[in-house]
Design an enzyme around this catalytic site. Structure first.
Site, mmCIF file in Angstrom:
data_model
loop_
_atom_site.group_PDB
_atom_site.id
_atom_site.type_symbol
_atom_site.label_atom_id
_atom_site.label_comp_id
_atom_site.label_asym_id
_atom_site.label_seq_id
_atom_site.Cartn_x
_atom_site.Cartn_y
_atom_site.Cartn_z
ATOM 1 N N LYS A 1 -44.037 8.730 -12.523
ATOM 2 C CA LYS A 1 -45.044 8.396 -13.543
ATOM 3 C C LYS A 1 -45.445 6.911 -13.431
ATOM 4 O O LYS A 1 -46.630 6.586 -13.399
ATOM 5 C CB LYS A 1 -44.495 8.693 -14.960
ATOM 6 C CG LYS A 1 -44.154 10.172 -15.151
ATOM 7 C CD LYS A 1 -43.658 10.487 -16.549
ATOM 8 C CE LYS A 1 -42.280 9.934 -16.842
ATOM 9 N NZ LYS A 1 -41.209 10.485 -16.002
ATOM 10 N N THR A 2 -44.441 6.042 -13.347
ATOM 11 C CA THR A 2 -44.713 4.604 -13.237
ATOM 12 C C THR A 2 -45.444 4.313 -11.930
ATOM 13 O O THR A 2 -46.390 3.523 -11.885
ATOM 14 C CB THR A 2 -43.380 3.819 -13.252
ATOM 15 O OG1 THR A 2 -42.620 4.256 -14.378
ATOM 16 C CG2 THR A 2 -43.602 2.329 -13.330
ATOM 17 N N ASP B 1 -44.329 2.526 -20.987
ATOM 18 C CA ASP B 1 -43.308 3.501 -20.622
ATOM 19 C C ASP B 1 -42.639 3.990 -21.903
ATOM 20 O O ASP B 1 -42.632 3.268 -22.905
ATOM 21 C CB ASP B 1 -42.288 2.809 -19.698
ATOM 22 C CG ASP B 1 -41.504 3.809 -18.875
ATOM 23 O OD1 ASP B 1 -41.837 5.009 -18.913
ATOM 24 O OD2 ASP B 1 -40.553 3.402 -18.190
ATOM 25 N N THR C 1 -41.128 11.190 -21.238
ATOM 26 C CA THR C 1 -40.294 12.322 -20.833
ATOM 27 C C THR C 1 -40.330 13.373 -21.947
ATOM 28 O O THR C 1 -39.768 14.444 -21.796
ATOM 29 C CB THR C 1 -38.835 11.871 -20.634
ATOM 30 O OG1 THR C 1 -38.448 11.119 -21.783
ATOM 31 C CG2 THR C 1 -38.682 11.011 -19.392
ATOM 32 N N ARG D 1 -36.485 9.759 -7.306
ATOM 33 C CA ARG D 1 -35.584 8.641 -7.627
ATOM 34 C C ARG D 1 -34.141 8.978 -7.198
ATOM 35 O O ARG D 1 -33.446 8.140 -6.647
ATOM 36 C CB ARG D 1 -35.616 8.307 -9.122
ATOM 37 C CG ARG D 1 -34.616 7.192 -9.467
ATOM 38 C CD ARG D 1 -34.660 6.811 -10.934
ATOM 39 N NE ARG D 1 -35.885 6.099 -11.250
ATOM 40 C CZ ARG D 1 -36.517 6.183 -12.414
ATOM 41 N NH1 ARG D 1 -36.036 6.951 -13.377
ATOM 42 N NH2 ARG D 1 -37.616 5.503 -12.627
#
Ligand code: ADP
Length: 338
Positions: free
Chosen positions: A63-64, A108, A157, A216
């Site tokens: 997302k980032t 975020d 999330t 990640r």
């Protein structure tokens, strides 16, 4: 949270080094990339900022990274903050008034924004202005601040926690999905080449198969397994080294972590459930928030557990992995399975 699954961005420098800067370097999420490509071209043609965007989905899926790519493609700077960091309306006002026309504000964990700050954001997102109340009581006065036209990109999330009026203010809503192994292999090979790690095809596939569909985690496995390759092998990540490294990290052949296995075992001990989230969390010693947002989405998608209004239940594949049957005892015992 177990070490291998710790998806908090503790090692920012490592993450940033591996972060793709363009859509070409970002494998997977094809539908989202196609959509964003169109919205970006259209916005550029109109010489306007791109509409506000909300990215949702489990941690570590990009997302980032996508927010950074959108800013890059639009040719603008991105300011980064998070829901919990924007405590007071003044924090938000300070940030917004210092922005340049067209810039991106990335928030975020946007579901953790306080109600008051959220409401200030509404007028900023819609009218490019906020009326902020300075002082209080007798000396209270409202100041009207105009804001350069900006794009808000939120990441969450927990999309379900966002209020309906807030969600409605995002023109673009995109939900990221877990990655299939073939995209993860590409991601792992790219990261290996940036980090100067030698990795064989089947070594990369093994990491890809066991990283819960999450880039990640794939990158974290890569850097940990590299150590094993250097100490126990000749520096190359082979299939055997990958298997050895992953089992040292507590990841089983199905790609499940210690916590996943404990969750499955707990459900089995309760005859397959349903077991309430809080009870489960207490039994396995993890916060209910982390269980719900980090562990569960993957286990549900993999058909290991299911979610019912009464609580969590062991699903067919969960029984298979435990070599157990609904309503029955384990066929081979579960003690030495993992
Ligand atoms: P999120 O914001 O969803 O938690 P991030 O964007 O911070 O996830 O991504 C976590 C890590 O995974 C970063 O190092 C990023 O470079 C990497 N990553 C995520 N998605 C991809 C992708 N599609 N391709 C390559 N790397 C990715």
């Amino acid at each position: 949270m177990s070490e291998s699954l710790n998806t908090n961005s503790t090692d920012k420098a490592f993450e940033n080094r591996l972060r793709p800067k363009s859509f070409d370097q970002f494998p997977g999420q094809d539908r989202i990339k196609d959509n964003l490509g169109i919205y970006i071209s259209a916005a550029k043609k109109r010489q306007e900022p791109i509409d506000h965007i909300l990215f949702s989905g489990p941690p570590g899926l990009g997302k980032t990274t996508l927010a950074g790519i959108v800013s890059e493609e639009m040719g603008v700077e991105m300011r980064t903050t998070s829901g919990p960091a924007l405590e007071r309306p003044a924090d938000l006002a300070g940030l917004l008034t210092s922005m340049q026309e067209g810039e991106v504000l990335f928030i975020d964990e946007i579901h953790r924004l306080g109600n008051v700050v959220e409401e200030y954001l509404y007028s900023a997102m819609e009218d490019w202005a906020i009326d902020i109340v300075m002082e209080s009581g007798l000396y209270a006065k409202s100041v009207h601040l105009t804001i350069p036209r900006f794009t808000l990109i939120g990441a969450t999330t927990r999309e379900g926690l966002l209020s309906a009026p807030f969600r409605a203010r995002f023109g673009i809503l995109e939900r990221l999905e877990y990655y299939p192994p073939e995209h993860l292999v590409t991601i792992i090979n790219r990261s290996a080449s940036i980090l100067g790690i030698s990795i064989e095809e089947d070594g990369a596939l093994e990491l890809a198969r066991r990283c819960r569909g999450t880039p990640r985690i794939a990158n974290r496995f890569l850097s940990r397994v590299r150590d094993v390759a250097e100490v126990k092998g000749d520096g190359t990540i082979t299939l055997e080294i990958a298997q050895q490294g992953l089992s040292m990290l507590g990841v089983d052949p199905f790609g499940l972590s210690d916590m996943d296995r404990r969750l499955l075992q707990t459900l089995l001990q309760h005859d397959g459930g349903p077991v309430g989230l809080k009870t489960l969390a207490m039994t396995v010693g993890e916060s209910d928030d982390t269980l719900e947002n980090v562990y569960e989405p993957f286990m549900i998608r993999e058909g290991l557990i299911s979610k019912t209004p009464q609580g969590r239940k062991l699903a067919p594949r969960g029984y298979d992995i435990l070599k157990a049957k609904p309503g029955g005892t384990t066929s081979e015992g579960t003690g030495n399975l993992f």
